[in-house]
Write a protein that holds these residues in place. Sequence first.
Motif, PDB file in Angstrom:
ATOM      1  N   PHE A  60       0.791  -1.220   0.000  1.00 27.09           N
ATOM      2  CA  PHE A  60       0.000   0.000   0.000  1.00 27.09           C
ATOM      3  C   PHE A  60       0.832   1.285   0.000  1.00 27.09           C
ATOM      4  N   LYS A  61       2.145   1.182   0.013  1.00 29.40           N
ATOM      5  CA  LYS A  61       2.994   2.356   0.229  1.00 29.40           C
ATOM      6  C   LYS A  61       2.960   3.347  -0.927  1.00 29.40           C
ATOM      7  N   HIS A  62       2.533   2.908  -2.122  1.00 23.99           N
ATOM      8  CA  HIS A  62       2.483   3.821  -3.262  1.00 23.99           C
ATOM      9  C   HIS A  62       1.073   4.291  -3.592  1.00 23.99           C
ATOM     10  N   GLY A  63       0.124   3.987  -2.704  1.00 24.31           N
ATOM     11  CA  GLY A  63      -1.235   4.477  -2.887  1.00 24.31           C
ATOM     12  C   GLY A  63      -1.420   5.837  -2.247  1.00 24.31           C
ATOM     13  N   GLN A  64      -2.631   6.384  -2.380  1.00 23.29           N
ATOM     14  CA  GLN A  64      -2.956   7.630  -1.702  1.00 23.29           C
ATOM     15  C   GLN A  64      -3.374   7.286  -0.280  1.00 23.29           C
ATOM     16  N   ILE A  65      -2.600   7.733   0.709  1.00 21.87           N
ATOM     17  CA  ILE A  65      -2.816   7.360   2.112  1.00 21.87           C
ATOM     18  C   ILE A  65      -3.420   8.538   2.867  1.00 21.87           C
ATOM     19  N   GLN A  66      -4.519   8.267   3.558  1.00 18.45           N
ATOM     20  CA  GLN A  66      -5.178   9.270   4.387  1.00 18.45           C
ATOM     21  C   GLN A  66      -5.514   8.654   5.742  1.00 18.45           C
ATOM     22  N   SER A  67      -5.862   9.500   6.679  1.00 14.46           N
ATOM     23  CA  SER A  67      -6.273   8.990   7.988  1.00 14.46           C
ATOM     24  C   SER A  67      -7.138  10.016   8.699  1.00 14.46           C
ATOM     25  N   LYS A  68      -8.067   9.498   9.503  1.00 10.83           N
ATOM     26  CA  LYS A  68      -8.911  10.352  10.343  1.00 10.83           C
ATOM     27  C   LYS A  68      -8.684  10.096  11.829  1.00 10.83           C
ATOM     28  N   GLN A  69      -7.722   9.204  12.146  1.00  8.57           N
ATOM     29  CA  GLN A  69      -7.658   8.759  13.539  1.00  8.57           C
ATOM     30  C   GLN A  69      -6.279   8.186  13.863  1.00  8.57           C
ATOM     31  N   TYR A  70      -5.781   8.544  15.070  1.00  4.76           N
ATOM     32  CA  TYR A  70      -4.583   7.858  15.573  1.00  4.76           C
ATOM     33  C   TYR A  70      -4.709   7.646  17.075  1.00  4.76           C
ATOM     34  N   VAL A  71      -3.914   6.713  17.586  1.00  6.41           N
ATOM     35  CA  VAL A  71      -3.939   6.355  19.003  1.00  6.41           C
ATOM     36  C   VAL A  71      -2.512   6.375  19.537  1.00  6.41           C
ATOM     37  N   SER A  72      -2.321   6.989  20.686  1.00  6.82           N
ATOM     38  CA  SER A  72      -1.022   6.962  21.359  1.00  6.82           C
ATOM     39  C   SER A  72      -0.970   5.734  22.269  1.00  6.82           C
ATOM     40  N   THR A  73       0.027   4.880  22.091  1.00  5.43           N
ATOM     41  CA  THR A  73       0.177   3.654  22.867  1.00  5.43           C
ATOM     42  C   THR A  73       1.566   3.615  23.501  1.00  5.43           C
ATOM     43  N   LYS A  74       1.791   2.566  24.291  1.00  5.10           N
ATOM     44  CA  LYS A  74       3.109   2.382  24.916  1.00  5.10           C
ATOM     45  C   LYS A  74       4.187   2.120  23.865  1.00  5.10           C
ATOM     46  N   ASN A 309      -1.447  -2.820  -4.913  1.00  3.82           N
ATOM     47  CA  ASN A 309      -0.035  -3.043  -5.198  1.00  3.82           C
ATOM     48  C   ASN A 309       0.315  -2.695  -6.641  1.00  3.82           C
ATOM     49  N   ASN A 310      -0.703  -2.523  -7.480  1.00 10.14           N
ATOM     50  CA  ASN A 310      -0.476  -2.254  -8.900  1.00 10.14           C
ATOM     51  C   ASN A 310      -1.056  -0.922  -9.366  1.00 10.14           C
ATOM     52  N   ILE A 311      -1.378  -0.066  -8.389  1.00  7.78           N
ATOM     53  CA  ILE A 311      -1.794   1.304  -8.679  1.00  7.78           C
ATOM     54  C   ILE A 311      -0.908   2.229  -7.862  1.00  7.78           C
ATOM     55  N   LYS A 312      -0.244   3.158  -8.518  1.00  8.22           N
ATOM     56  CA  LYS A 312       0.603   4.120  -7.826  1.00  8.22           C
ATOM     57  C   LYS A 312       0.019   5.523  -7.983  1.00  8.22           C
ATOM     58  N   VAL A 313       0.100   6.298  -6.906  1.00  4.98           N
ATOM     59  CA  VAL A 313      -0.404   7.670  -6.924  1.00  4.98           C
ATOM     60  C   VAL A 313       0.735   8.604  -6.518  1.00  4.98           C
ATOM     61  N   SER A 314       0.943   9.633  -7.298  1.00  7.86           N
ATOM     62  CA  SER A 314       2.002  10.589  -6.978  1.00  7.86           C
ATOM     63  C   SER A 314       1.582  11.483  -5.817  1.00  7.86           C
ATOM     64  N   PRO A 315       2.539  12.177  -5.205  1.00  8.64           N
ATOM     65  CA  PRO A 315       2.154  13.265  -4.305  1.00  8.64           C
ATOM     66  C   PRO A 315       1.428  14.367  -5.094  1.00  8.64           C
ATOM     67  N   TYR A 316       0.977  15.355  -4.384  1.00  6.38           N
ATOM     68  CA  TYR A 316       0.303  16.519  -4.979  1.00  6.38           C
ATOM     69  C   TYR A 316       1.388  17.432  -5.535  1.00  6.38           C
ATOM     70  N   ILE A 317       1.581  17.423  -6.875  1.00  5.84           N
ATOM     71  CA  ILE A 317       2.718  18.088  -7.476  1.00  5.84           C
ATOM     72  C   ILE A 317       2.286  19.011  -8.612  1.00  5.84           C
ATOM     73  N   LYS A 318       3.213  19.873  -9.042  1.00  8.08           N
ATOM     74  CA  LYS A 318       2.966  20.773 -10.163  1.00  8.08           C
ATOM     75  C   LYS A 318       2.842  19.952 -11.443  1.00  8.08           C
ATOM     76  N   LEU A 319       1.704  20.083 -12.127  1.00  7.80           N
ATOM     77  CA  LEU A 319       1.466  19.393 -13.393  1.00  7.80           C
ATOM     78  C   LEU A 319       0.988  20.343 -14.477  1.00  7.80           C
ATOM     79  N   GLY A 320       0.800  21.642 -14.131  1.00  9.99           N
ATOM     80  CA  GLY A 320       0.220  22.554 -15.101  1.00  9.99           C
ATOM     81  C   GLY A 320      -1.167  22.080 -15.490  1.00  9.99           C
ATOM     82  N   HIS A 321      -1.485  22.181 -16.777  1.00  7.61           N
ATOM     83  CA  HIS A 321      -2.797  21.727 -17.242  1.00  7.61           C
ATOM     84  C   HIS A 321      -2.902  20.202 -17.203  1.00  7.61           C
TER      85      HIS A 321
END
Length: 491
Positions: A60-74, A309-321
């Motif tokens: 999943f490392k090359h997909g678009q990753i988002q989150s609405k939640q995190y937890v602080s643990t030991k 694993n077979n779809i990659k998404v770039s960061p939000y970058i300059k692409l012009g049109h």
Amino acid sequence: MALSAILASSILAVSATQNRAEAKSYSKAVTKIAGTKNYAIYHRVSKNGPSGKFTSTKYFKHGQIQSKQYVSTKKGNFWNIIVNGREVGWVSQNFFARNKISVAKEVSLIKNSDYGFPTRDAINYVTDGQGTAVDPDKVSVSKTYVSTQPSTVNYSYGKAKASVNISVRDNAESEMGEVTKQPQKGFKTTTTWNGGSKGSSRNWNAAHHYTSETSSNTFSSNGLTLRTRLFQPRFLSLGYGQAGDKMGQVGVIPEGMTVNGNDFVTSLYSSDSDQYGHLALYNLGAIKSKYAAQNLTTMNWSTFKSYANNIKVSPYIKLGHGQSLGSSNNYIYVLANDNKYNNGPKSEEVMQIRKSDMQINKIWTIRVAENRYIHNATFVGDNTMYALFHNGGYDRYEYWKLTRDGDNWKATEIGATNGSFISNSPVQGFAYGNGHFFIGFNDNIFQVAENGAAQKHYRFNTKREIEGLSATNSKLYVQFAQRAELTEGKF
């Protein structure tokens, strides 16, 4: 109940309460940036840490990753990640790239006192200490623009720092070309509908609730038959209004595309007025179904993992049109132009983007010729760009070939065609293959020879905008809007 049982029950209840983790939640999702290492993904977290390991971030490392939640643990912070719009599970914060600014490795400018290169265009992403993406506009830069003098530009945000060396090529006259070709006889000028799509695929409408397509299309004209290869997801992220930052939403507007081998790449925007957006790469060798990619959020888990694993998404970058794309085996190329800018002295930016991690590797600025600002281009391999120039005042199309030698892009006019082709619509796609140029408008594609001689006019009746063309060997790929659909045919 016996006293011992009551005491045991009470102890278990207290223990469960003490072990329950307090989650930090967001009303809208933040964008997360993956690091380079792989980490386990878990079903659950508590104050003591995660449990229920079931997969790895390597899928999943090359997909678009988002989150609405995190937890602080030991064992540190754990985030509940959403990949390409689908909730996946809990992962250590160490998985993310934290306190980091990623920039292009090199920037090479053609000397031009009439154009200042915006140095933030070299940014791939910026993150804070939790690996959350930061708006590039919030980054401090030592120089906002660079024009005529070589510079080292420094970037900083909190603890994150980066720098890029910007060189300047003082040889504009030798790189820029001259208009020399006599235009060939063109096509009879015709019209089409203008503006956004007037129709849609069968289910891309309110009446059908924008549900997935389940049957293919065939569009034929003048010996060219286009057939559906891939219906694309509506979003590769959470949908409308669910992202808490401008980096988060991927889609719903495609602008351009390129196909090289099994790699299909398209540019995606949340607004048609944006200059920044995302690139999405689909491995067509693994994604064989025409329909399944529409259903990322509902398909079974094993299929989703394979697709992710077979779809990659770039960061939000300059692409012009984002309409002028091309690709080689290892790189994606984008002419990141401003489609609202007409003829003038500005330089144009060429982005070289690594397929491996979908980040900008290098940037060049170029100029084709005096008073020739290019709105459409395509790339063949790593060292050749074909550019299309058109302006109604000239009543002709010009075809330019730019050949790269090191950092120099030498421009040569190779052909021209008289006429306007379509009088009331802008060009929607441009491709080169097997000695032919293809110029796309809404429901119309024109084929011309390298010297500009008119060859064929293909006319369709989809009422859907063409959003990019790509040609390779004897195959022509055409992308239609609403729903985004990749088609292919032989010419």
